[in-house]
Design an enzyme around this catalytic site. Structure first.
Site, PDB file in Angstrom:
ATOM      1  N   TYR A  22       0.848  -1.197   0.000  1.00 17.49           N
ATOM      2  CA  TYR A  22       0.000   0.000   0.000  1.00 17.49           C
ATOM      3  C   TYR A  22       0.872   1.231   0.000  1.00 17.49           C
ATOM      4  O   TYR A  22       1.833   1.312   0.773  1.00 17.49           O
ATOM      5  CB  TYR A  22      -0.918   0.031   1.235  1.00 17.49           C
ATOM      6  N   GLU A  68      -0.471   4.800  -0.626  1.00 17.61           N
ATOM      7  CA  GLU A  68      -1.236   6.033  -0.893  1.00 17.61           C
ATOM      8  C   GLU A  68      -0.347   7.248  -0.660  1.00 17.61           C
ATOM      9  O   GLU A  68       0.369   7.328   0.330  1.00 17.61           O
ATOM     10  CB  GLU A  68      -2.475   6.100  -0.001  1.00 17.61           C
ATOM     11  N   ASP A 112      -4.514  14.273 -25.548  1.00 20.59           N
ATOM     12  CA  ASP A 112      -4.670  12.881 -25.121  1.00 20.59           C
ATOM     13  C   ASP A 112      -3.916  12.004 -26.127  1.00 20.59           C
ATOM     14  O   ASP A 112      -4.379  11.762 -27.235  1.00 20.59           O
ATOM     15  CB  ASP A 112      -6.156  12.516 -25.086  1.00 20.59           C
ATOM     16  N   THR A 141      -1.887   6.438 -22.405  1.00 22.15           N
ATOM     17  CA  THR A 141      -1.918   5.097 -21.822  1.00 22.15           C
ATOM     18  C   THR A 141      -0.557   4.465 -22.096  1.00 22.15           C
ATOM     19  O   THR A 141       0.147   4.842 -23.039  1.00 22.15           O
ATOM     20  CB  THR A 141      -3.030   4.218 -22.419  1.00 22.15           C
ATOM     21  N   LYS A 185      -0.661   0.759 -25.208  1.00 16.60           N
ATOM     22  CA  LYS A 185      -1.014   0.684 -26.638  1.00 16.60           C
ATOM     23  C   LYS A 185       0.287   0.678 -27.438  1.00 16.60           C
ATOM     24  O   LYS A 185       1.075  -0.247 -27.334  1.00 16.60           O
ATOM     25  CB  LYS A 185      -1.959   1.824 -27.007  1.00 16.60           C
ATOM     26  N   ARG A 231      -0.798  -2.332 -18.772  1.00 13.77           N
ATOM     27  CA  ARG A 231      -2.069  -1.625 -18.875  1.00 13.77           C
ATOM     28  C   ARG A 231      -2.114  -0.499 -17.837  1.00 13.77           C
ATOM     29  O   ARG A 231      -1.954  -0.746 -16.641  1.00 13.77           O
ATOM     30  CB  ARG A 231      -3.184  -2.637 -18.588  1.00 13.77           C
TER      31      ARG A 231
END
Ligand code: DSN
Length: 447
Positions: free
Chosen positions: A53, A55, A204, A230, A233, A239
């Site tokens: 974790y 955060e 984008d 992203t 791609k 991903r």
């Protein structure tokens, strides 16, 4: 000695993973938003970092034990900045849509006006579609493409329309970027329009990120205020999503990603992003990016030769978008996708500009070359694929033709398997959980 199979105790999942590996090895992967990652990326994605974790951000976490995670995330941020020549990077977005939403949250107030491309013209759901949180929260106004032209010069982003709407609507943000569009997007005119109307400018780059990193497309970094992308791609990583921006926007962007939208970051994926950024900085990746575009051009020529009308008349990136209506007025994108799927050719249906059919049915197909270029396919294979697509779709109900195409597809894939493991591997876990047994073939030589 072979390594023990970590999934031996879970034969159901082991079988499904093996089946998916087999599917990727034995059928053609032509979905424009997919790719084959390196075993190094797979390895990092499956690492013990998934247990942690974290955060917060490096140096400012809400949990202990994050010294190594901090180093991983700093490395990913530095590599992203260096790859794209950016001042700041946020590598935490779980997906491209999250990255886009985070930018809107960072730069806008609910109800603010945004100018972006309409979904059916080639834009993305997260560019203000009424079914997306983006369209429900902000006031999106949309631009589209120019009308189709017989000489193939139409169906380009209509910059006059962008300027006219921007002058009329005075958006706070202008978005460039597409999900189904086969042309280079020049960021410069968008910047000019944004400056004229006092808007911010977001690019984008979800689709062309790898082509930009590999020098095959112009970079919007330094021109746009913020660039989202992203990593899975054309960039060929795990991903996920990422954002690069000017230093003065870093604080707002970071706060929007966490705590604004996400909780704990996926540090295993962030490690894999770091691996992918380093891979994309290699000279071989420049060759790969150029090969992806060259392959798409050959695929487009082949498909045109088979009698398909191509949206915008061809391609300058990794995508080829087919308008099926002149090929067969009754063949929808949905049924064409199913026919090709059964023949071992995986692609996706897509709306074409001003499509009379719904987004679920569509009149178009979108094909991409990023994945099979990674597998090592080149122009000869693209010509063969175009022929196979034409053959299968000319006889959509003929099981015999489908079987013949499927057989040829299998032979083609056997020569260019993405991963160097037997097609019937007992478990694909050997690819992703160390020691890495498989290697990726081809890696984009285009040979
Ligand atoms: N998955 C993206 C694409 O296929 O382009 C859209 O979200």
């Amino acid at each position: 000695m072979t390594a023990p199979d970590p999934l031996a105790g879970d034969p159901e999942v082991a079988r499904l993973l093996a089946e998916e590996l087999d599917r990727q090895q034995t059928t053609l992967q032509l979905i424009a938003s997919e790719n084959f990652t390196s075993p190094a990326v797979l390895y990092a994605t499956a690492s013990v970092l998934t247990n942690k974790y974290a955060e917060g951000y490096p140096g400012r976490r809400y949990y202990g034990g994050n010294a190594i995670v901090d180093a991983v995330e700093n490395l990913a941020r530095q590599r992203a900045c260096s790859l794209f020549g950016a001042e700041h990077a946020n590598v935490q977005p779980h997906a491209g849509a999250n990255a886009n939403l985070a930018v809107y949250m960072a730069l806008l107030d609910p109800g603010d006006t945004v100018l972006a491309m309409r979904l059916d013209q080639g834009g993305h759901l997260s560019h203000g579609s009424p079914v997306s949180i983006t369209g429900k929260t902000y006031r999106f106004v949309a631009y589209g493409v120019t009308p189709a032209a017989a000489d193939g010069t139409g169906e380009r982003i209509d910059l006059d329309q962008v300027a006219d709407i921007a002058r009329r609507e005075r958006p706070k943000l202008i978005v460039a970027g597409t999900t189904s569009y086969a042309r280079i997007i020049d960021p410069a005119p968008f910047r000019q329009i944004a400056d004229e109307v006092g808007a911010l400018f977001m690019f984008d780059a979800a689709h062309p990120a790898g082509l930009i990193a590999g020098g095959a497309h112009p970079s919007p970094v330094g021109i746009a205020d913020v660039v989202t992308f992203t990593t899975h791609k054309t960039l060929r990583g795990p991903r996920g999503g990422a954002i690069v921006c000017r230093a003065d926007l870093a604080k707002a962007v970071d706060a929007a990603v966490f705590p604004g939208l996400q909780g704990g970051p996926l540090e295993h994926v962030i490690a894999a992003k770091a691996v992918a950024f380093a891979e994309a900085a290699q000279p071989a990746f420049r060759t790969y990016a150029a090969d992806v575009v060259a392959n798409a051009r050959v695929l487009a020529e082949g498909l045109a030769g088979e009698g398909f009308r191509l949206v915008s008349g061809g391609t300058e990136n990794h995508q080829v978008i087919i308008d099926l209506r002149t090929f067969d007025a009754d063949l929808t994108g949905q049924s064409a996708q199913e026919v090709l799927d059964r023949a071992g050719i995986t692609c996706n249906r897509n709306q074409i500009p001003d499509d009379p059919r719904s987004p679920f049915v569509t009149s178009g197909l979108r094909l991409g070359t990023a994945a099979e270029t990674t597998a090592g396919m080149g122009p000869a294979q693209m010509t063969a694929i175009a022929r196979l697509v034409g053959t299968a779709l000319r006889a959509p109900d003929d099981a015999g033709v489908r079987a013949e195409v499927r057989e040829e597809v299998q032979a083609l894939c056997a020569k260019f398997p993405p991963y160097d493991v037997p097609a019937t591997a007992a478990s694909p876990a050997t690819l992703s959980v160390g020691p890495v047994a498989g290697s990726r073939k081809g890696a984009g030589t285009g040979g």
